[in-house]
Structure formats: structure tokens, C-alpha cells
Design an enzyme around this catalytic site. Structure first.
Site, PDB file in Angstrom:
ATOM      1  CD  GLN A 130      -3.102  -0.380  -0.062  1.00 19.55           C
ATOM      2  OE1 GLN A 130      -3.163   0.795  -0.355  1.00 19.55           O
ATOM      3  NE2 GLN A 130      -3.840  -1.299  -0.652  1.00 19.55           N
ATOM      4  CB  SER A 131       4.136   1.936  -1.583  1.00 23.25           C
ATOM      5  OG  SER A 131       4.939   3.053  -1.869  1.00 23.25           O
ATOM      6  CG  ASN A 132       0.744   6.663   1.051  1.00 21.93           C
ATOM      7  OD1 ASN A 132      -0.395   6.338   0.737  1.00 21.93           O
ATOM      8  ND2 ASN A 132       1.140   6.713   2.316  1.00 21.93           N
TER       9      ASN A 132
END
Length: 437
Positions: A130-132
Site C-alpha cells: 500500500q505504498s503511497n
């Protein structure tokens, strides 16, 4: 171009654009604003000039893109249970733009300019599932006509399954990102550099021209994003004229944001003490990490002198306790500010916890909290949040039902007479529908 003397204060929560006055060739004075607000200014590439106080640093970028909506507003944050005479203000980097919201866009303005200058046709980067940063990189790359290749680390049981369309993944996949999954164990074993090098080799063999961006965009170019942010804060303070911050608080993940803020604060007129709340790893790691970042720019400074690293990782990176999620919900309900569960949520939780434990340390201080975005990460926590969020109910329509029964019990209404030219015509009565859509 000079600052307009009649200016809305930039610390207003409703003002996000720095305004100036300029005079056109015909002598008409008009208001202009940041490049992103001008027609054709957004997504433009322009030469970069550093702040005067940063001009002696090395590796100064030559260009950057206008990708974000800057300056982002600063406004007072009315948090509960603060120490006596302590004020907390918030810089809303979560409002830098929808798909690109957060701190990553500031770094990507420089990184994408370099990628284009080197003739790349695609970018490679790496992060958690879930890397921004990976989401923001995908958006920024598409804006400048580059493809994106993402290496995402997930749990071992899920590494061979479709990652789904939750949160950041939805945006990445809508934009056509190429996603390679690795397990967290493989990520730790081989490391991000080896993984990106392997993917770069494969793309080169296919005739592509990849540009590698380190995790979080934290490298010698990316640091300039938050050196530039310090200049922005400095200008906002100068235009407001009635506040000076004693402290800056920010989440610390890959280290580039806190390094840029700490370096910029030290070199500029800001001189605020920077607190980085770590969401992964320990303080020793981040002191060394920040030292490496500022050494790249040959600052000659010591990380221990310019930043204080505090532990806020809790259960670990991207892992939330029930208490942390309740805190995010309570702050949203009390102040209207939605924090993400991975970065700013943990940093704010850690800050208020420290204020509660050490009130004299913060008493009378003016604190600027930098909200680094990441709202989409909350979608990965919906199951854990379900017991905390606001209640709902089916609307009671009994009053309508009683009214309908009473209406039907009335005698038949007479026909309506409507006057028309040349005589009278009859208009039949109509009954208002109470049926639900």
C-alpha cells in the site's frame, strides 16, 4: 513582481495559493499566483533556482516539474488536551492534489524532471503493498508520459495472489502500472537495490530506457523537495508576519522528508527544532539514515544536531493497533482532519502521547505538524475500523405513513377550476407520491 500588500493571510485554512501582483504591458495590474494556478503552468518543466541559504549545497537540481498544488495551507489545529499554552498548527501537504496528495509529490517534481532529461521511457520504484510513494510515482510518471514498474512487498501467503483493488492499488492499476510482487521476506533478503537492478536489467534487455527511483523518493534529488518546502514555509511566515514556529513534527519513513526539513530549517531563518517520528526501524537507524542524506549534499552538519528522532512505529510498519485507529477516528471527529494509518496518524499519535508524558517539554511551544497525506491507506484498514466509525440507522418514516393514512381518509377533494382565455377548463387533482425512490 512584488508581494501584494493587501493579501489574504496564507495561514488561513481556506487559502492555498500564494498571490502576488504584476503589471502587464498595457499597464494593468493584476493578481497572479503559483505556476500550478496559471493556464499551462501545471505539468510544466522549469529551471530551478535554490533558496539563497541552500546555494552552497552540492547536487543542486537544474529543473523541476510543477506537479503539485503549492503552497499548501497552514492553519491552526485545535487538538484536545494540549499542554498549557501550546499551539499546534498543521501544514496540509495532504492537499497537494488528489492522486498525488502527500509529501511524495514534492520529491517527484525533481525526480521526474531528471528522468525526462535522461531520456527515460519508464520508471522503476519499490515499496510496500500500500505504498503511497508507488501510487504517487505512477501518477507523476503518467503525467509526463512515462510508464511505471512497481516492485511491491506483501505478506508471504499473498505473494502469489491477485493483490486486489484496495486503496493505492486501485489508482496504480487504473493507470496501467506494471506490478511485480515479492514477499516481505524476499524484500529483506535481497534488498531494494538488488530488486530494482534486476528489473532494470530485464527492461534494458527489452529495449526500454528505465529510470530507477529509490524507495520513498529519498535520494540526493528527492531531498530538494523538502528543502524547497522550507522556503515555502518561510515565505508563508514572512507574509503572515505574526508567528514563528518552535518545532516541526513529521512522520519518518524513508528519511528524505525529515532530512530535507531538518537541513532546510537549520540553514534558513526558520531555525525550528525538527522532530521525526519513526514509523519503522529505530532511532539509531534514522540518525545514520539522515546523516547519509545530508552528507550527499555536503552540508557539513551532524544529524544529531538538527533532528530529534522519536519512536512511533508501534507494532511495526503499516501495522496498526486498535488504540491507534481509534485515535485517528477521534481526531477526525473532533477536528475534521483525516490522518493516514501508516505515517501521519502514527506521528500525531506519538506527538500527543509525548506531550501528555512530558508536558513541560512542549509547554508554550508553537508546533507545526506536517501532514504528509496517505488517505488511501485507510481503505486497507476498513475491517479494523468498522467498530470505531460513526453509527448508522434506517430512517424512520412512520410519520409519512401516518400522514398517508390520514390523507386517504379525507373526503374526495373537488376538482380545481383553472381560468383560461375563452372560458374555464377542468384540471384533475393529483396526489403527491410518498413512495421512496
Amino acid at each position: 513582481m512584488v508581494p501584494n500588500t493587501y493579501i489574504h493571510r496564507l495561514f488561513s485554512p481556506h487559502v492555498g495559493i500564494r498571490r502576488w501582483t504584476s503589471t502587464a504591458a498595457n499597464g494593468v495590474t493584476f493578481a497572479v499566483s503559483s505556476p500550478a494556478a496559471q493556464i499551462g503552468g501545471f505539468l510544466s518543466k522549469k529551471p530551478y533556482t535554490p533558496p539563497s541559504w541552500a546555494s552552497e549545497l552540492s547536487l543542486i537540481p537544474s529543473h523541476n516539474f510543477t506537479l503539485g498544488q503549492f503552497p499548501t495551507p497552514i492553519h491552526k489545529w485545535n487538538l484536545p488536551n494540549l499542554p498549557k499554552d501550546t499551539e499546534v498548527w498543521i501544514k496540509r501537504d495532504d492537499l497537494a492534489g488528489m492522486e498525488l496528495s502527500g509529501n511524495k509529490v514534492r520529491k517527484l517534481e525533481f525526480l521526474m524532471a531528471d528522468a525526462v532529461a535522461q531520456g527515460a521511457d519508464c520508471v522503476i520504484t519499490v515499496g510496500g503493498i500500500q505504498s503511497n510513494h508507488c501510487r504517487a510515482t505512477t501518477v507523476a510518471a503518467k503525467y509526463v508520459n512515462l510508464d511505471s514498474y512497481l516492485i511491491l512487498a506483501t505478506s508471504t501467503p499473498l505473494v502469489d495472489e491477485d493483490p486486489g483493488l484496495v486503496g493505492n492499488l486501485l489508482v496504480e492499476r487504473l493507470l496501467g502500472a506494471h506490478i511485480d510482487l515479492v514477499s516481505k521476506r524476499e524484500f529483506v533478503k535481497f534488498g531494494s537495490v538488488a530488486l530494482t537492478d534486476l528489473l532494470k536489467k530485464r527492461l534494458l534487455e527489452k529495449g526500454r530506457k528505465p529510470y530507477v527511483i529509490s524507495g520513498g523518493g529519498s535520494n540526493s534529488l528527492g531531498h530538494w523537495g523538502y528543502i524547497e518546502a522550507v522556503r515555502e514555509i518561510e515565505q508563508q511566515i514572512q507574509l503572515s508576519g505574526d508567528i514563528q514556529f518552535d518545532d516541526i513534527v513529521v512522520a519518518c519513513g524513508s528519511g528524505g522528508t525529515v532530512a530535507g526539513l531538518a537541513l532546510g530549517s537549520q540553514l534558513s531563518s526558520l531555525k525550528a527544532k525538527v522532530h521525526g517520528f519513526s514509523v519503522c526501524y529505530n532511532s539509531r537507524y534514522f540518525y545514520d539514515n539522515v546523516q547519509g542524506h545530508i552528507d550527499e549534499l555536503q552540508s557539513g552538519l551532524n544529524s544529531h544536531d538538527i533532528v530529534s528522532i522519536e519512536d512511533a512505529k508501534g507494532l511495526g510498519y503499516a501495522m496498526s493497533t486498535a488504540e491507534e485507529l481509534k485515535f485517528i477516528k477521534d481526531i477526525a471527529a473532533a477536528t475534521g482532519i483525516v490522518l493516514d494509518p501508516v505515517y501521519s496518524g502514527k506521528a500525531a499519535y506519538g506527538m500527543l502521547k509525548d506531550m501528555s508524558s512530558n508536558p513541560t517539554k512542549w509547554k508554550g511551544r508553537k508546533v507545526l505538524f506536517v501532514h504528509t497525506g496517505g488517505l488511501l491507506g485507510l481503505y486497507d484498514k476498513v475491517d479494523q475500523l468498522s467498530s470505531e466509525v460513526g453509527s448508522w440507522r434506517r430512517m424512520d418514516l412512520q410519520e409519512f405513513v401516518h400522514a398517508k393514512v390520514a390523507l386517504e381518509a379525507l373526503p374526495q377533494a373537488p376538482t380545481n377550476l383553472v381560468a383560461e382565455k375563452g372560458g374555464l377548463s377542468v384540471q384533475s387533482p393529483t396526489k403527491m407520491s410518498l413512495a421512496r425512490d
